[in-house]
Write a protein that holds these residues in place. Sequence first.
Motif, PDB file in Angstrom:
ATOM      1  N   ASP A  32     -10.323   1.581   2.131  1.00  0.00           N
ATOM      2  CA  ASP A  32     -10.268   0.128   2.446  1.00  0.00           C
ATOM      3  C   ASP A  32      -9.186  -0.416   3.412  1.00  0.00           C
ATOM      4  O   ASP A  32      -9.161  -1.498   3.735  1.00  0.00           O
ATOM      5  CB  ASP A  32     -10.154  -0.949   1.309  1.00  0.00           C
ATOM      6  N   VAL A  33      -8.142   0.661   3.845  1.00  0.00           N
ATOM      7  CA  VAL A  33      -7.113   0.168   4.784  1.00  0.00           C
ATOM      8  C   VAL A  33      -7.200   1.423   5.909  1.00  0.00           C
ATOM      9  O   VAL A  33      -7.381   2.418   5.699  1.00  0.00           O
ATOM     10  CB  VAL A  33      -6.016   0.110   4.015  1.00  0.00           C
ATOM     11  N   VAL A  34      -6.552   0.931   6.927  1.00  0.00           N
ATOM     12  CA  VAL A  34      -6.144   1.867   8.225  1.00  0.00           C
ATOM     13  C   VAL A  34      -4.598   1.618   8.587  1.00  0.00           C
ATOM     14  O   VAL A  34      -4.314   0.539   9.227  1.00  0.00           O
ATOM     15  CB  VAL A  34      -7.037   1.707   9.334  1.00  0.00           C
ATOM     16  N   PRO A  35      -3.770   2.337   8.187  1.00  0.00           N
ATOM     17  CA  PRO A  35      -2.442   2.110   8.429  1.00  0.00           C
ATOM     18  C   PRO A  35      -2.227   2.800   9.830  1.00  0.00           C
ATOM     19  O   PRO A  35      -2.609   3.781  10.229  1.00  0.00           O
ATOM     20  CB  PRO A  35      -1.644   3.256   7.429  1.00  0.00           C
ATOM     21  N   VAL A  36      -1.137   2.069  10.682  1.00  0.00           N
ATOM     22  CA  VAL A  36      -0.930   2.422  12.019  1.00  0.00           C
ATOM     23  C   VAL A  36       0.710   2.447  11.911  1.00  0.00           C
ATOM     24  O   VAL A  36       1.362   1.403  11.516  1.00  0.00           O
ATOM     25  CB  VAL A  36      -1.558   1.559  12.916  1.00  0.00           C
ATOM     26  N   ARG A  37       1.206   3.424  12.687  1.00  0.00           N
ATOM     27  CA  ARG A  37       2.660   3.382  12.687  1.00  0.00           C
ATOM     28  C   ARG A  37       3.480   3.835  14.303  1.00  0.00           C
ATOM     29  O   ARG A  37       2.274   4.541  14.968  1.00  0.00           O
ATOM     30  CB  ARG A  37       3.326   4.037  11.706  1.00  0.00           C
TER      31      ARG A  37
ATOM     32  N   THR B 203       8.689   7.625  12.491  1.00  0.00           N
ATOM     33  CA  THR B 203       7.913   7.770  11.443  1.00  0.00           C
ATOM     34  C   THR B 203       8.475   7.300  10.128  1.00  0.00           C
ATOM     35  O   THR B 203       7.728   7.223   9.106  1.00  0.00           O
ATOM     36  CB  THR B 203       7.723   9.386  11.335  1.00  0.00           C
ATOM     37  N   ASP B 204       9.723   6.985  10.057  1.00  0.00           N
ATOM     38  CA  ASP B 204      10.384   6.441   8.671  1.00  0.00           C
ATOM     39  C   ASP B 204      10.357   5.019   8.699  1.00  0.00           C
ATOM     40  O   ASP B 204      10.776   4.235   7.947  1.00  0.00           O
ATOM     41  CB  ASP B 204      11.621   6.928   8.482  1.00  0.00           C
TER      42      ASP B 204
ATOM     43  N   THR C 135       0.879  -1.233  -0.145  1.00  0.00           N
ATOM     44  CA  THR C 135      -0.012  -0.027   0.025  1.00  0.00           C
ATOM     45  C   THR C 135       0.960   1.031   0.062  1.00  0.00           C
ATOM     46  O   THR C 135       1.740   1.499   0.755  1.00  0.00           O
ATOM     47  CB  THR C 135      -1.065   0.035   1.247  1.00  0.00           C
ATOM     48  N   ASP C 136       0.656   2.280  -0.954  1.00  0.00           N
ATOM     49  CA  ASP C 136       1.367   3.080  -0.964  1.00  0.00           C
ATOM     50  C   ASP C 136       0.932   4.592  -0.039  1.00  0.00           C
ATOM     51  O   ASP C 136      -0.104   4.950   0.145  1.00  0.00           O
ATOM     52  CB  ASP C 136       1.157   3.855  -2.343  1.00  0.00           C
ATOM     53  N   LEU C 137       2.010   4.747   1.099  1.00  0.00           N
ATOM     54  CA  LEU C 137       1.323   5.532   2.196  1.00  0.00           C
ATOM     55  C   LEU C 137       2.254   6.933   1.963  1.00  0.00           C
ATOM     56  O   LEU C 137       2.250   7.696   2.982  1.00  0.00           O
ATOM     57  CB  LEU C 137       1.802   4.897   3.572  1.00  0.00           C
ATOM     58  N   SER C 138       2.918   7.158   0.820  1.00  0.00           N
ATOM     59  CA  SER C 138       3.601   8.333   0.473  1.00  0.00           C
ATOM     60  C   SER C 138       2.962   9.593   0.785  1.00  0.00           C
ATOM     61  O   SER C 138       3.434  10.782   1.203  1.00  0.00           O
ATOM     62  CB  SER C 138       4.417   8.263  -0.855  1.00  0.00           C
ATOM     63  N   ALA C 139       1.539   9.584   0.495  1.00  0.00           N
ATOM     64  CA  ALA C 139       0.897  10.892   0.678  1.00  0.00           C
ATOM     65  C   ALA C 139      -0.077  10.769   1.863  1.00  0.00           C
ATOM     66  O   ALA C 139      -0.905  11.716   1.817  1.00  0.00           O
ATOM     67  CB  ALA C 139      -0.131  10.946  -0.688  1.00  0.00           C
TER      68      ALA C 139
END
Length: 71
Positions: free
Chosen positions: A35-40, A45-46, A6-10
């Motif tokens: 359709d997705v929920v990214p968590v970090r 952050t990188d 999944t592209d999370l760059s934006a």
Amino acid sequence: MASHDTDLSAATWRKSSYSNGTGGECVEIADGLPDVVPVRDSKTTDGPAVVFPATAWTPFVTAVTKGDLSL
């Protein structure tokens, strides 16, 4: 299952309201992705993100809020 590519760059990240203010247990969530929920980890952050299917996110948050998950 969400794709590992999944592209999370934006992605626009926000810190969870459940993160503590002492520098530990801090997570960020990216809203608005289809359709997705990214968590970090907000301290890295990188670093990588865990990408949950959106259909699994609400039941997960509900279980955490109710204390239904054990360590």
